[in-house]
Design an enzyme around this catalytic site. Structure first.
Site, PDB file in Angstrom:
ATOM      1  N   SER A  38     -22.986   9.209 -82.681  1.00  0.00           N
ATOM      2  CA  SER A  38     -24.037   8.437 -83.325  1.00  0.00           C
ATOM      3  C   SER A  38     -23.758   6.924 -83.237  1.00  0.00           C
ATOM      4  CB  SER A  38     -24.225   8.901 -84.770  1.00  0.00           C
ATOM      5  OG  SER A  38     -25.567   8.716 -85.164  1.00  0.00           O
TER       6      SER A  38
ATOM      7  N   LYS B   7     -43.150   0.304-103.127  1.00  0.00           N
ATOM      8  CA  LYS B   7     -41.946  -0.363-103.620  1.00  0.00           C
ATOM      9  C   LYS B   7     -40.864   0.617-104.037  1.00  0.00           C
ATOM     10  CE  LYS B   7     -39.657  -4.063-104.528  1.00  0.00           C
ATOM     11  NZ  LYS B   7     -39.191  -4.897-103.403  1.00  0.00           N
TER      12      LYS B   7
END
Length: 304
Positions: A124, A176
């Site tokens: 990764s 948010k």
């Protein structure tokens, strides 16, 4: 009789003091040996052609140490090549990208030979970084790949309801509190986070394609999060050569024209006190205010 007792007291004081002195001497000897021995590398600057070794190990969270070490060796004219010794499952997206950019700067701008030597794991984010080097080596049994992005967190909303507790959130902006651990996401929020993950995935694929001088679509075809052994990765052109660290050192020395046994240079180790060695560094397990606040969604180039 009194003189004989005093003599015995002084004798025991001398014996106890001598034993304590030997104990202290043994401890400091152990500290010295721990800090100054290891493989045949040097931690000091000197003359002559050298190869630097920078370790990229563990989960990549804070890139500053590795970036600083790479920059120092990249700007040092006596360092003819750099070996990035990799043993990492990856880590944060931005952190991996910062190290990748510094490796790429060394390779393209400084024109310095830099290679990756994957030990146990180079997956990764660690593979993301490795792809920017001139050449990637790995052992046959190394774990390589995992080109993908992951975001995980725990939703404890059911637990709050069971305990008859309520989460109170006030916000301005629809998205948010996306990823809140106290409630399920809306379809719009899921689509929003997935778009971020897809964009990061595309960045990962493009970075590997650029580093490996491959086509975007060729890397995309295998960018499904899977890992492979070093032997498999070689046939897939994800690495360039199978070899252990010693083979990497010898091949790198030959590539930059160093004859004979090359001098390996590593960054200075952190100096530890006797108390550090006895009690260990506990700073990592004591949560700071910043760590306590980091209870939000994180994006990672991480093999799990």
């Amino acid at each position: 009789m009194a003189d004989e007792k005093r003599s015995r007291v002084w004798l025991w004081i001398l014996i106890g003091g001598g034993a304590f002195f030997l104990f202290v001497l043994a401890v400091f000897t152990l500290v010295y040996v721990t800090l100054h021995t290891g493989d045949n590398t040097t931690f000091a600057s000197g003359f002559g052609d050298k190869i630097a070794v920078v370790d990229l190990e563990g989960v990549i969270i804070d890139p500053s140490t590795v970036v600083g070490q790479l920059k120092k060796f990249g700007d040092d004219s006596s360092i003819k090549a750099i070996i990035l010794h990799v043993n990492s499952p990856g880590g944060g997206v931005a952190a991996s990208e910062e190290i990748y950019r510094e490796v790429k700067r060394i390779r393209d701008e400084k024109k310095k030979h830099i290679v990756a030597s994957i030990e146990t794991v180079g997956a990764s984010g660690a593979y993301y970084v490795s792809s920017a080097t001139n050449k990637i080596y790995a052992d046959k049994g190394s774990i390589v790949g995992s080109i993908g992005v992951i975001a995980q967190w725990v939703n404890y909303g059911d637990l709050l309801r069971w305990a008859k507790l309520k989460d109170v959130t006030m916000k301005a902006g629809e998205f948010k509190d996306t990823g809140s651990a106290t409630r399920d996401m809306t379809p719009a929020e899921q689509a929003y986070l997935q778009s971020l993950i897809d964009n990061m995935h595309a960045q990962f694929i493009q970075a590997v394609a650029d580093g490996r001088k491959s086509k975007f679509d060729d890397i995309k075809a295998i960018a499904n999060g899977k890992v492979w052994t070093g032997e498999q990765a070689l046939s897939m052109k994800l690495i360039d050569q199978v070899g252990d660290f010693q083979a990497v050192v010898e091949d790198t020395a030959k590539a930059v024209g160093i004859t004979g046994e090359p001098v390996l240079v590593r960054p200075e180790r952190d100096r530890k006190t006797v108390l550090d060695l006895i009690f260990g560094d506990v700073s990592g397990i004591i949560p700071s205010r910043e760590k306590l606040l980091e209870q939000h969604v994180g994006f990672y180039y991480l093999w799990k």
